[in-house]
Structures are given as C-alpha cells and as structure tokens.
Design an enzyme around this catalytic site. Structure first.
Site, PDB file in Angstrom:
ATOM      1  N   HIS A 143      35.617  43.195  52.529  1.00 31.77           N
ATOM      2  CA  HIS A 143      35.304  44.545  52.987  1.00 31.77           C
ATOM      3  C   HIS A 143      34.066  44.568  53.874  1.00 31.77           C
ATOM      4  CE1 HIS A 143      32.765  44.570  49.245  1.00 31.77           C
ATOM      5  NE2 HIS A 143      31.956  45.266  50.027  1.00 31.77           N
TER       6      HIS A 143
ATOM      7  N   SER B 270      24.374  44.722  48.469  1.00 28.86           N
ATOM      8  CA  SER B 270      24.441  43.382  47.894  1.00 28.86           C
ATOM      9  C   SER B 270      25.843  42.789  47.998  1.00 28.86           C
ATOM     10  CB  SER B 270      24.004  43.407  46.426  1.00 28.86           C
ATOM     11  OG  SER B 270      24.862  44.244  45.673  1.00 28.86           O
TER      12      SER B 270
ATOM     13  N   ASP C  25      38.839  39.666  47.920  1.00 29.22           N
ATOM     14  CA  ASP C  25      37.661  40.232  48.575  1.00 29.22           C
ATOM     15  C   ASP C  25      36.699  39.146  49.061  1.00 29.22           C
ATOM     16  OD1 ASP C  25      36.021  42.129  49.594  1.00 29.22           O
ATOM     17  OD2 ASP C  25      35.311  42.917  47.678  1.00 29.22           O
TER      18      ASP C  25
END
Length: 999
Positions: free
Chosen positions: A89, A203, A120
């Site tokens: 993402h 983060s 991811d």
C-alpha cells in the site's frame, strides 16, 4: 495518521512520517541467551542507516487507492542492486512518484519495480551510486527467526517522527490477516504476526528486527483501539526478492521488469480450529489423518471463505468447504498451499475437500495472478476507469476484468455515477471490459447524450441508468490510456482513441451540442466559467395557455467547481428571448461576470443553439414601470422534476437590499443589488419568472447562495430565492440584441459585439436615515434624500473597494455616498445610471464626482470607473497540478493584493500532483519563480517554460492573509504537463494548449 478502518478498527500504518536511519553487519551472537541493552544498541546502530523515509505520491486514483501524497518507511534489503522493501500500500498499485530520504538527509528518486497482487509488500529500486555521503549496509531477512516470545524493535517513521524505535514482543504468529476496509485493500490467504508495539501512521514498511539486527517481519498495520500491531511474515518476500535479484545483471543496473510467478484459484481461505471444523461436518477419521500428517502443534485446517464469480474455483468450491489434500498432500497452512499454487501456474491441481461431512474431489486450473491484476487504465474527462482488480472483485463479489470506475471525474460525476461503479452498458451497447468501453466511446460525438447503465456493490441486485453527456472538452486532455512499465517505473501514456476516429461534434449551427464552458470537477477552483445542461420542455400545458411563457422555459443545471460558486452545482430555469438567454442563478463565472449585468446583478447572458429548442413562443418582457408593493404576480417556472408550474403571489418588498457576506473562500456573490420579496415562500428549489396578468415578464425568480457560519471552523452553504427586477438586465439585453460596443462573441453561429458596462468597483450597503443621523448625517441631507426617495429612506455606505480599483485609495469603509455628479443617490440603480451617462452624449470623462460624508465631514471626491465586458477570466494555466489565473473579482473584493506587482492567483490544486505533495495550495499568489517575478500570467508562463522535468523550483507565495512564504517544488512533466486554457471569442470555446511536456 492511524485512522480507524474496517470492522476491526484496524489502520494501515499509513504513510505519514518522516525519516529513518540504520545500517548493518551481523556480529557473532553473544554467549548470553537474553539480549542485553548493549546488544540492542549495537544492532540499532547498524539498522538505522538502512531505514529510509519514503515520500510517495499517487498521481491518479487507481484500484483501492485514491490520488494523494503521503509518508511511509522502507529499508534497504539489497545495497548492491539498490532494492528497498516496503508495503504494497506504499508502493501503490497505480502510478506513483516517490523519493527516499536517508538518515543524513540525502534524498534520492526511487521507482517501483514490484507490488504483490495480494500480500502487503512491494519493492522500490534506486541507484546505489546516488547515495554519496552515507555509509550503510543492507538489512538481512530472517523469516525463520520469528517465534512467540521473541523480543523485537520496530524501527521507522512512526507518527511523523524522524526515527522512532518501538519495543515489543511477538505474541502470535498465526493471527488472521487484518481487515482494513470493505471497499479497499485487504491482505488474505496468509497469517500475520501480532505484538503490542503500538505503531501508528508513517511506520508502514518498517523493519521488525531482532537483537541481531535481522528483519524477522514487515510492519503493515495496527489496531487503533489498542496497542496491537500487525506484521507480515517474510517467507513470500524472500521468494520475490530472489527473483528480483536474479533479474539484475550487475550492481549498477536498475532492476529490469521481472516476472515473479504467482498463481491463484480466485478464492479466499481462512484458518479455523478443529473444534469449529467439526461443527462444519469434518469426520473424525479425517481429523485423525490430518493431525497425524501435520506438524506438531497444528490446531486447525483451511476452510473456503469466499469464491470470486467466474474464477477458476467458481462452481467447484463453496464457502464452508474444508480443504484436506492438494495433489494428494495434506495441507493445513497458507504458506504450503501458496507455494504449490505459485509453482503450478497453468496446471491443474486436485483438491480433496469435505462439504458437510461428504468427501469431494475437484480439479481446478491454476490461473496466473498477474493476468487479473490491472496494469492499465483509461483517463477520460477526469475519470479513471480500469479492469476490476482481484482485490475489488473479492470485496464486491463481481467477476474480475469488468469496467471499474476508480474515480468518476467530471463527466461521470456530473451524471451521478459514483466511485466503485461497474459500467455495464453505454449507448445501449454491452460493456464487458475496458476495451469495449473504449470502442463505444470512439463512436460517440462530443456532446452526445447517451444512456449509461451501471451497478454498485452497495446495491448489487439493481442496475441503475443515467444520461451521460460525452465530454471531450479542451479543459481535459483527449482520452488517454496509461500502461504500467516496470522497466522504467512509470506508466506510459498514449491516446486511447485516434483523432481520426472521433466523430464530429453534433449541432446544426456548427457549434457543439450543449455550448458550455465546463470546468473541471475537483480540479479547477476559481477559473471563472460555468456549465449548463439545457432541456426544452413544454410542461404539462396547464399554465401555458394562461401565460404563454412556459413554452420558453428551460431547465438549466449549472456545475462549477471553480470556487466562485457555492457547492459547485446549482439549479435554475431559463427564459429564451430571441437569440439571447437570460439565466437566473447566482452561478456566474465569477464576480467579474456581473459587470455585464448592470453592476453585479445575479444574471448571465447565455446563448442556446436554436436546434436544441423543441419550440419557442415569442414572450413579452416589460421593463417599466417597476413592480410596486402590493402588485399581484405569477411565478412561472420548472420544478426540479421539470414540471411546469405557476403560482400567484403578492409583492411585499420590491426593493429589498441584498446582503450576502463573504465566504470562507473567495467566490462569486451578488452585491449592489436590490431584489423582490413575495408574501409566499416557494422554497429554494423552485425558480423561474414573475409575470403579470398579461403574461409579461416583470422579474426573474432567481436563486442565491450564502454561507452560514456557526463558528470559526464550522459553516454551511444555503440557497435562497428572490426576485430580480427585469430592469436589472434590460440595458445589457438590449445591447446584446442590437449590438454592443465591446469585443465580438460568437452566439448561435453569429458574431455579435458584447456590451461594455461601466461600473464603480465599490461594494455598498444601505443604512436607514434614522441610523445615519447618529453617524453625523445632517438634517438638511436627510430632507434631500427623503424627497428624492420617500420609499427607501436610506443612504448608501461604502463596505469596501476592490483591490486594484480606481476607488481603492480614495473611498474608505463607512463613507456615506450622498450624491453623484451633484445628484442625490439613494439606491444602487442611481449609481448605475450615473455610470451609464459617462458613455452617452458628449460625456467622455471616466470619472464620477462623489459627494461623501466621512466621519461627520462632507467631502467632494473624483473617483474613476472601470469598464467590464462580462467575459470574466479568459485564461488560466495548470502548472504542476495547480491552476493559476489573474485574480478574479471575488479575490479583489477582499481588498488585498500583494505589493510586489501582484502575482498569479492559485485557485485550485489537484490531488496527487506536485502542488499537493509540496503544499502549493489554493488561496495564495505566486509572486516569484526561481527569483523571477510573476506579476501576470505572461510572466509566469515565461518563467515556467524554462523549467525541466524533475527540476526543483523555488516558489515565493503570499497568502490571502498577507503572510509570505517560500517553498520548493519538484516539477513532474510526465504525469503533470504544463498547459493553459484560453477562451476563444471566435468560436466561444475554451482552447487547451500544451506549454511544456516531455518529448
């Protein structure tokens, strides 16, 4: 950032942060079994230089991602080849521009080379030689080191902090993949790790390290309601990285486009415990076989959760099926299943399942996962449309590959097509894929109104049909097709429709249908034009026989996202009189447009192509005498559902002063205007014309917009309707029909000179004489003004002057205007009449002699006037995704312009543009570009033409509040070329011209 998403209130560790720093060489493990503080200090000292802050910009909305700019974290996993690991993402599925910043503040460009279709994680590449001043090492990946109870550190850009180091302990290795959003990206078919490390936005992509400085997992998301953080296991990352490394021939080459084999059955598994599986019907003998064949400690099995329609597993598998074996091997873990499927692309796999206790064997073909991952999109009139991805097909339960609206843009949004819509038909032709849509669009003329049928995942059982006006306006580039190029990291663009294949615009007079000047939805703010969609209607005939007016009434919808109109969309009706159209609505292009309307009246003269009018009847407009209190009038118009209506009412106030306060952002508002009030409230949705008993038009019943402020940070737009006296447009209408004295404009195929209207650029407001006496107005002047106007009994006061006007340094706020050219004045029409006399007879002077009262002292002033042609803004430039123009009147009405020779005004910025990324927002002037002053658009165009792609530019700006600012911006000519819009009076169209783009 850490916004809550989804049912679990999880949040992607959204990219918002700052930088990071780390390096690495592995020391031999100490003899102690428990890591000491010194061990962690040494490990972190090596890791920090290898962690980078990622600044990414999604240039277009695509798949599950909206256009926008953000911060995140990444870390070096291959120094020699220049490879950075981060989240999917962060890499984005669509076009992205990104830079990486190291701990020593070195910033380098990076390019996406791979984003996994499901999991991811993704990779950026960079040129290792570009890092000149920092010594760093890569961070090794050690997925096998992850274990429950392992003490870890998350090193990254948490909550926007430069380097944040968060401690935690791995609590679970078999957590379900977090569900972030029902209509967005979600990982699946994998376990996640969990720890109470409390990571937040920025983060994303941070390494989860052990005391030896090895990455044991990849930080991906968090749960906003607790301190839980979710980490992606690295086994599939290691596999993808090995393929990527093998594709690079030497350490100096960028990673080439590489094919990483990924297979899919288009289905989702979940891991459930044996206790629950027994309730699904698992036989005890099957459980015994599975437990015996599985690793020690296995607690459950894989169960089918969902199947994508028309996928390989559709019609073969169902939710609730329990997976026993694949190709004869017992499988209970995601990793083993995925290894087998990834290595078996194009092959047939045999699945043994139990469905309600009944054993079933099915054969399913393994599909190439990349084949259902979109790598191209169509951009047309601001809309982004591409094949439906596996991610969204799984979310919405639609087949992959359908024409999916990622962003409706202007054309589709105007028709009411929402984001996430699936287009099924256009112009009565079936649309099964993007190629079908392009084929249909290539056959349609600009301006054609065609039906469009779509489906929505929120109402999947019903199809919706809307009318779409095919818009290939010059304010947008022609339809373009973008295709991903993993070799360069860019998306290559080419025309989606060859120019020779585009049919000519329709319209009998040589003009395109719907002769509009349409502005970009969510792109242009302050570019001063509106759009109109006209529909002729005879109504229901009931009132037509009485007034003979409704045959001439037409419904108009005005869309304007230029910032000069509230909400960007208003509705009203139009009256056709010969070749001119008097349009009621306060949806003028901008404050300047009012100049051609008798000093800022809320009307616009607009042309309609005669071929579009179904029929017309000659109507009678009565200019004199003006309506009086107590007169009976009939309100005739079209409702929002296009029903002709007439209602009788009584005039209660024929000369109510209109008072609309300033909005949060500069936009058009009617000023210096009197309106008619009736004794009946017809609501804000009904508009039209006020007629007398004989059907003569006496006024326009028009809508206005105002902003109601509840607090310093809270406001709401409201619409209200009032009558606009017909005499307010009589002068302009007559000049348009008979021929004005201004520049020629094409109207219905005929060039007509437009009127030049002289105005005093001052905003006035009335004060009752009884109150004016307290401010020092003498009894003598009160008697003079009462004699002049015994009805209004008021005096005009100065509210403000337009910045840069001839009156700016002469009149002051609060001045009472007593007389003009020695003639007493009590209303706005008196001022306008005095301005008109300057252009008639022997008058050649452009000045008015004003008698004013300032702080109790009577003064005589000579104040200059200005001429306006009603065209408003006729030029704008889009540079780096921000729209600039010369300041329009709504801006000047605030009473401020920069001292440095003014500047070009930023009216709008685009999401995902360099302007968005670097903070060049609206409501400010650009006064310098790289030290060169930009007092007007010509100077600005000259300054920006010299700038090259990828060059950093120093911009000096001045905000509306007067605050100066200097910022830097990196030009991107690939996704955001520089272009301008010019209004062409020869054709009455806007023309789009590319000023600078990549060759």
């Amino acid at each position: 950032m850490g916004d809550p998403l989804g049912s679990e209130e999880a949040s992607l560790a959204t990219e918002t942060g700052i930088k990071s720093d780390l390096c690495l060489e592995i020391d031999p493990p100490p003899t102690e079994t428990v890591a000491t503080a010194e061990d962690w200090r040494r490990a972190l000292g090596k890791v920090v230089p290898a962690v980078v802050v990622l600044r990414t910009t999604a240039c277009r909305a695509f798949d599950t991602v909206s256009a926008g700019a953000s911060y995140a974290t990444g870390f070096i996993v291959d120094k020699r080849r220049g490879i950075i690991l981060t989240n999917r993402h962060v890499v984005k599925p669509g076009p992205v521009v990104a830079e990486a910043m190291f701990v020593n503040r070195e910033e380098i460009p990076i390019y996406p080379v791979y984003r996994d279709p499901v999991h991811d994680f993704g990779f950026f590449s960079y040129d290792p030689s570009a890092v000149q001043f920092l010594s760093y090492e890569e961070i090794p990946l050690a997925p096998e080191a992850a274990s429950v109870g392992l003490e870890i550190r998350v090193v990254g850009n948490d909550s926007g902090e430069k380097v944040s180091i968060l401690a935690g302990t791995l609590a679970r290795l078999d957590r379900d993949a977090p569900q972030y959003k029902k209509d967005g990206y979600n990982d699946f078919n994998t376990f996640y790790m969990q720890a109470a490390s409390g990571t937040k936005g920025g983060s994303s992509g941070s390494p989860v390290i052990d005391w030896q400085g090895r990455a044991v997992a990849l930080n991906a998301g968090s749960k906003s309601s607790s301190a839980s953080a979710f980490f992606l296991p690295l086994q599939r990352v290691v596999r993808a990285l090995s393929f990527l490394q093998k594709s690079i021939d030497s350490c100096t080459d960028k990673p080439k486009a590489v094919h990483i084999p990924r297979g899919t059955l288009q289905m989702t598994f979940v891991h459930k415990g044996f206790d629950e599986i027994r309730r699904l019907g698992l036989r005890s003998e099957t459980e015994q076989v599975v437990r015996h064949a599985s690793p020690t400690g296995e607690t459950g099995m894989l169960v089918v959760d969902s199947v994508v329609p028309n996928g390989p597993a559709d019609k073969h598998l169902e939710p609730g099926d329990v997976l026993i074996r694949v190709n004869g091997t017992v499988l209970t873990q995601f990793l083993n299943l995925e290894n087998l499927i990834d290595d078996g692309v194009g092959q047939i796999v045999e699945l043994e399942i139990e469905r309600g206790g009944q054993p079933i064997t099915v054969s399913v073909s393994v599909q190439d996962l990349h084949s259902i991952t979109p790598d191209h999109f169509l951009e047309v009139s601001g809309a982004v449309i591409h094949p439906l991805s596996y991610q969204q097909a799984r979310n919405f339960r639609f087949p992959c590959g359908l024409a999916y609206v990622s962003d409706p843009g202007y054309m589709l949004f105007r028709a009411g097509v929402p984001r996430h819509a699936i287009i099924k038909k256009v112009a009565n032709e079936d649309i099964s894929c993007l190629a079908d849509l392009i084929s249909v669009l290539s056959k349609l003329s600009r301006g054609a109104r065609v039906p469009l049928e779509y489906m929505s995942h929120t109402d999947r059982h019903r199809k919706k049909s809307v009318l779409v006006t095919i818009d290939r306006h010059e304010w947008y580039a022609p339809p373009q097709l973008y295709t991903r190029n993993d070799s360069s990291g860019l998306w290559d663009v080419k025309p989606a429709i060859e120019p020779a294949a585009v049919p000519p615009s329709i319209g009998n007079s040589g003009l395109p249908i719907c002769q509009n000047t349409e502005s970009m939805h969510e792109v242009v703010r302050g570019v001063t034009d509106t759009a109109a969609t006209m529909e002729a209607s005879s109504g229901d005939g009931s009132s037509q026989n009485d007034f003979g007016v409704e045959a001439k009434k037409q419904r108009v919808e005005d869309d304007s996202s230029d910032g000069t109109v509230a909400n960007g969309s208003l509705h009203g009706s139009e009256l056709k009189s010969d070749d001119a159209m008097a349009t009621e609505n306060s949806v003028l292009r901008d404050y300047e447009s009012a100049a051609a309307l008798s000093a800022n009246a809320s009307l616009a003269e607009r042309a309609i192509e005669p071929a579009l009018v179904m029929f017309e009847v000659k109507i009678n407009i009565m200019f004199e005498p003006a309506l009086q209190r107590g007169d009976s009038v009939y309100l005739v118009g079209l409702s929002r559902n296009l029903q002709a209506t007439s209602r009788k009412s009584i005039v209660t106030n024929p000369c109510a002063a209109l008072n609309i306060g300033s909005a949060d952002s500069p936009r058009y508002r009617a000023t210096n205007m009197e309106v008619i009030e009736l004794d009946t409230d017809f609501g804000s949705s009904f508009s039209g014309a006020l007629t007398d008993e004989q059907g003569r038009i006496r006024a326009i019943w028009g809508s206005f917009s105002t902003q109601v402020k509840y607090s310093s940070s809270s406001s709401e737009d409201h619409q209200f309707v009032r009558g606009i006296p017909i005499y307010a447009i009589s002068q302009v209408l007559e000049k348009i029909i008979t021929g004005g004295n201004g520049p020629e404009l094409l109207i219905n195929g005929v060039k007509r000179p437009m009127p030049l209207v002289r105005i005093l650029e001052v905003e006035l407001y009335p004060t009752l004489l009884s109150k004016a006496r307290s401010f020092g107005l003498s009894d003598e002047w009160i008697q003079i003004l009462v004699k002049k106007d015994p009805v209004r009994r008021q005096v005009l006061r100065v509210k403000g002057c337009l910045a840069g006007s001839k009156a700016e340094n002469l009149l002051e706020q609060g001045d009472m205007v007593l007389a003009v050219n020695k003639m007493p004045v009590t209303c706005y029409n008196d001022i306008e009449a005095a301005c008109r006399t300057l252009d008639t007879g022997s008058h050649s002077d452009e000045n008015l002699n004003l008698t004013i009262l300032r702080q109790g002292r009577e003064m005589e002033l000579v104040v200059g006037t200005d001429k306006r042609d009603g065209n408003g803004t006729t030029r704008a430039i889009n540079w780096c995704g921000c729209v600039v123009q010369d300041p329009h009147s709504a801006v000047r009405a605030l009473g401020f312009l920069p001292e440095e020779g003014h500047g070009v005004y930023v009216t709008r910025w685009c999401h995902g543009s360099p302007a968005h990324r670097y903070g060049l927002y609206a409501l400010q002037w650009i006064v310098e570009v790289n030290g060169k002053k930009t007092p007007d658009l010509n100077a600005f165009a000259d300054a920006t033409k010299e700038l090259e792609h990828g060059q950093f530019v120093r911009i000096r700006t001045v905000h509306l509040n007067g605050k100066p600012r200097v910022l830097t911006l990196k030009q991107d000519l690939h996704y955001w070329p520089t272009w301008e819009l010019r209004f062409d009076p020869e054709t009455a169209l806007w023309r789009r011209n590319i000023l600078k783009a990549l060759k």
